[in-house]
Design an enzyme around this catalytic site. Sequence first.
Site, short mmCIF file in Angstrom:
data_model
loop_
_atom_site.label_atom_id
_atom_site.label_comp_id
_atom_site.label_asym_id
_atom_site.label_seq_id
_atom_site.Cartn_x
_atom_site.Cartn_y
_atom_site.Cartn_z
N GLY A 77 0.73 -1.25 -0.05
CA GLY A 77 -0.11 0.03 -0.04
C GLY A 77 0.57 1.38 0.00
N ASN A 125 -8.06 4.06 5.85
CA ASN A 125 -8.21 4.26 4.68
C ASN A 125 -9.13 3.30 4.04
OD1 ASN A 125 -6.94 1.91 2.55
ND2 ASN A 125 -5.84 1.77 4.60
N PHE A 129 -7.54 -0.46 -3.43
CA PHE A 129 -6.74 -0.78 -4.59
C PHE A 129 -6.70 -0.13 -5.86
CE2 PHE A 129 -7.75 -5.69 -3.25
CZ PHE A 129 -6.94 -5.32 -2.00
N SER A 194 -7.88 -6.94 2.80
CA SER A 194 -8.10 -5.70 2.57
C SER A 194 -9.94 -5.71 2.75
CB SER A 194 -8.00 -5.14 1.32
OG SER A 194 -8.68 -3.77 1.29
N ASN A 196 -11.71 -2.98 1.96
CA ASN A 196 -12.05 -1.98 0.99
C ASN A 196 -12.44 -2.41 -0.43
OD1 ASN A 196 -11.66 0.09 3.26
ND2 ASN A 196 -9.51 -0.17 2.53
N THR A 197 -12.33 -3.72 -0.72
CA THR A 197 -12.93 -4.09 -1.86
C THR A 197 -13.96 -5.12 -1.50
OG1 THR A 197 -10.90 -4.04 -2.88
CG2 THR A 197 -12.41 -5.59 -3.81
N LYS A 234 -1.81 -13.02 3.45
CA LYS A 234 -2.15 -11.71 4.31
C LYS A 234 -3.69 -11.93 5.05
CE LYS A 234 -1.40 -6.93 5.11
NZ LYS A 234 -0.81 -5.78 4.42
N ASN A 263 -3.64 -7.40 8.07
CA ASN A 263 -4.04 -6.13 7.37
C ASN A 263 -4.71 -5.12 8.40
OD1 ASN A 263 -4.94 -4.54 5.37
ND2 ASN A 263 -4.74 -6.10 4.03
C1 LIG Z 1 -3.11 4.25 2.96
C2 LIG Z 1 -3.13 2.56 3.29
C3 LIG Z 1 -3.16 1.77 1.93
C4 LIG Z 1 -2.99 0.24 2.13
N1 LIG Z 1 -2.98 -0.27 1.07
C5 LIG Z 1 -2.82 -1.78 1.42
C6 LIG Z 1 -2.78 -2.54 -0.03
O1 LIG Z 1 -3.03 -1.93 -1.15
N2 LIG Z 1 -2.84 -3.76 0.24
C7 LIG Z 1 -2.46 -4.39 1.44
O2 LIG Z 1 -2.13 -5.40 1.36
N3 LIG Z 1 -2.31 -3.59 2.50
C8 LIG Z 1 -2.73 -2.28 2.51
N4 LIG Z 1 -2.49 -1.62 3.72
C9 LIG Z 1 -2.41 -2.20 4.90
C10 LIG Z 1 -0.80 -2.04 5.53
O3 LIG Z 1 -0.12 -2.62 4.31
C11 LIG Z 1 -0.77 -2.60 6.78
O4 LIG Z 1 -0.97 -4.05 6.56
C12 LIG Z 1 -1.65 -2.14 7.71
O5 LIG Z 1 -1.83 -0.50 7.46
C13 LIG Z 1 -1.06 -2.28 9.21
O6 LIG Z 1 0.19 -1.88 9.34
P1 LIG Z 1 0.34 -0.36 9.88
O7 LIG Z 1 -0.39 -0.51 11.39
O8 LIG Z 1 1.88 -0.34 9.98
O9 LIG Z 1 0.02 0.60 8.98
C14 LIG Z 1 -2.75 0.07 3.57
C15 LIG Z 1 -2.73 0.57 4.64
C16 LIG Z 1 -2.75 2.14 4.49
C17 LIG Z 1 -2.84 2.90 5.52
#
Ligand SMILES: Cc1cc2nc3c(=O)[nH]c(=O)nc-3n(C[C@H](O)[C@H](O)[C@H](O)COP(=O)(O)O)c2cc1C
Length: 357
Positions: A77, A125, A129, A194, A196-197, A234, A263
């Site tokens: 992400g 967020n 995707f 995720s 969000n899908t 994941k 996630n």
């Molecule tokens: C803005 C944003 C976009 C993200 N996009 C994805 C993504 O495309 N695919 C995914 O597997 N996780 C995505 N994540 C999740 C992160 O990879 C991570 O697993 C999650 O934020 C928890 O870690 P953190 O607390 O260090 O942010 C996204 C997180 C954020 C904040």
Amino acid sequence: MSWDELYVRTLLGGYRTLVRPVLFRMDPEHIHEWMIKVLAALPAPVRATIPVFLGKPQHAVSVAGIDFPGRVGIAAGLDKDATAARVWAPLGCGFAELGTVTAQAQPGNDKPRSFRLVSSKALINRMGFNNPGAAQVAQTLASYGMFRGTNPAPIGISIGKTKIVPVAEAIPDYLTSLRTLAPYADYIAVNVSSPNTPGLRQLQEHSQLEALIAALTAEAKTLNPTHPVPIFVKLAPDLSDAEIDAAVAVCENQGAAGIIATNTTITRENIDPADELKALETGGLSGAPLTALALAVVEKVVARTNLPVMASGGIMTPSDAQAMFDAGAQLVQIFTGFIFNGPALIAGINRLTHPAG
Ligand SMILES: Cc1cc2nc3c(=O)[nH]c(=O)nc-3n(C[C@H](O)[C@H](O)[C@H](O)COP(=O)(O)O)c2cc1C
């Protein structure tokens, strides 16, 4: 205080007092895009000098047949389009998980879709995707000469379902992404978590996950019979214990190489009262409110399997990373911690943690 602690504190202090206040004045998605553009545009001589200031990856480890020069990487992400792929190793990352990439290019959800909860040290967020599609990401990595096995720090590529493809037709969609991206990926991360899908998290359910992971591991073998690309899965932090058990069993039985936990969460625990309004936004919550939940999931996964675990979720400090290592994670990924603390967090995890093994 040791020299390493002083060094990390100075870096952290510099980022928090000089850089972050400026960045946090702008819209989160806008500044994120700008940051990625700047990082992507750094010329090779500049990239080569970064380690002089930030240090190199540390605590090399071999996981799932992949040699990682360090234990901390960026989570999916952060670099969805792979345009900044060349900068993560110089920044001290032992690996980078790019994407999530879908088979077809797609714009993601309507804006605004990314929210900063400053007092809670968190983000919400609902990006959905947004990405240029698997073929474009493959082209970007090819243009950088970044192929599987050639990168200074391994590259994981996260793949997800194209939004307009029905959940029932998810498998061929994931397979298209796998075929397109396998030549560039040291590992593939299967994103079924995720929030969000629509419908994506259903793919974590036992029979659906079984069919998906079986198809992906079989295709990885067809593509490269002697050295199939390792498939990591994941998981969401919102699964029940029984759902974690079932998902882990599928990963073991269907030849997954490891598990990424976790996630973002759809829960809204540990929010500072100052952020209550923003917490009403739909989407996945990340950062400090997720720390304990993600750690608990890592502990549960480690207790159930010998598969290697990459920890993701609320790793905001080197001691959060240490807790994940102590729980049995081999590698850690950061996202929100990177946004709040900058590259100093990478240096801090490299210098101040003591992973086992
Ligand atoms: C803005 C944003 C976009 C993200 N996009 C994805 C993504 O495309 N695919 C995914 O597997 N996780 C995505 N994540 C999740 C992160 O990879 C991570 O697993 C999650 O934020 C928890 O870690 P953190 O607390 O260090 O942010 C996204 C997180 C954020 C904040």
